[in-house]
Design a protein around this motif. Sequence first.
Motif, mmCIF file in Angstrom:
data_model
loop_
_atom_site.group_PDB
_atom_site.id
_atom_site.type_symbol
_atom_site.label_atom_id
_atom_site.label_comp_id
_atom_site.label_asym_id
_atom_site.label_seq_id
_atom_site.Cartn_x
_atom_site.Cartn_y
_atom_site.Cartn_z
ATOM 1 N N ASP A 289 0.831 -1.211 0.000
ATOM 2 C CA ASP A 289 0.000 0.000 0.000
ATOM 3 C C ASP A 289 0.861 1.255 0.000
ATOM 4 O OD1 ASP A 289 0.645 -0.859 2.746
ATOM 5 O OD2 ASP A 289 -0.489 0.926 3.350
ATOM 6 N N SER A 290 0.329 2.280 -0.651
ATOM 7 C CA SER A 290 1.031 3.575 -0.725
ATOM 8 C C SER A 290 0.034 4.723 -0.817
ATOM 9 C CB SER A 290 1.976 3.592 -1.939
ATOM 10 O OG SER A 290 1.241 3.376 -3.139
ATOM 11 N N ASP A 291 -1.154 4.525 -0.232
ATOM 12 C CA ASP A 291 -2.212 5.535 -0.355
ATOM 13 C C ASP A 291 -1.935 6.782 0.466
ATOM 14 O OD1 ASP A 291 -2.548 3.770 1.867
ATOM 15 O OD2 ASP A 291 -4.542 4.620 2.208
ATOM 16 N N ASN A 292 -1.305 6.637 1.630
ATOM 17 C CA ASN A 292 -1.073 7.800 2.488
ATOM 18 C C ASN A 292 0.035 8.703 1.953
ATOM 19 O OD1 ASN A 292 -2.972 7.188 4.728
ATOM 20 N ND2 ASN A 292 -1.665 5.389 4.975
ATOM 21 N N THR A 293 1.053 8.114 1.365
ATOM 22 C CA THR A 293 2.170 8.897 0.838
ATOM 23 C C THR A 293 1.981 9.256 -0.626
ATOM 24 O OG1 THR A 293 3.370 6.873 0.270
ATOM 25 C CG2 THR A 293 3.788 7.820 2.445
ATOM 26 N N GLY A 294 1.061 8.563 -1.320
ATOM 27 C CA GLY A 294 0.850 8.811 -2.741
ATOM 28 C C GLY A 294 1.989 8.295 -3.603
#
Length: 309
Positions: A289-294
Amino acid sequence: MIRLDQIETAEHALPVGFDCDKGSEFLDCQFLRYFIPHVTPNQQPSFVLSTGLRNPSTAVEGHRKDILDVTLNTCRERLAAADFLYVRQAAYMEKRMLKVLCWIVACLPVLSWAAGERIDVALFSRGDLSGWQAKAFTGKTRYSLENTDGRSVMRADSSGAASGLYREVSIDLGRTPVLNWTWKVGNVLAGADERTRAGDDYPARIYVVFSGGLLFWRTRAINYVWSGKQPAGSSWPNAYTGNAGMIAVESGSGRVGQWVSEQRDVRADYQRLFGEEPGRVDAVAIMTDSDNTGATATAWYGDIWFTAK
């Protein structure tokens, strides 16, 4: 088993001669040992003698499965022959036992390995996705089986997304507490503080979930992660809930692009994180996942399984 003193008592009580039917000359020789000293010149003892051998050609000449009237001299000859055959049979059995013991000693490592339990959770190497389901949080991480480095593995690509794959299981950590897996990452996410919600992204993580059943608020999880900056072996509470604990199994970019094999004692980790004994494991999940850092992240997951210590 009839004792010789019982035979002597029966011999004195019976009005007729003694007939021995034991089915094997190896046992008949014991009766011969008893009767020959008691035979007078006028007596003709009668015996049933059988070959009883694995190879009939080695039988004493004259042994048949019928009643033979034998003379005292014949009894003595057969006693000597029976003694010889008894010794040969004993030597044969000794050799067989030695072979069996050697086989057992040689097989001990194999038998020990076979006795160990293994419970497979993910068999990506066989292209098996049975029981695996998708769970999306923000966007969708792309998961696909691919052949890489000579084997079939699960590839995960995330671009500002957070979704995972999970499988429901039922694992008794009292019997198989050790979680085993292999993984590889293409990059690490080192730009944010992973202890905060803004930095709660990982190129690879494996969840072990303990359901609270009807007490849903007691559902707990351990996250084994490839951290960008937290030291390997360190742990901290999840940024979103106190019911999940994070453990950095790998850290930094030193092993990026390499397959790494991992082992964790889940029972011991649970005790350390939550201060109590765990229940059964109810699900295992993987997530990139990489949703918080974009950011973008890529990882590969190999097989996952539980074993005894």
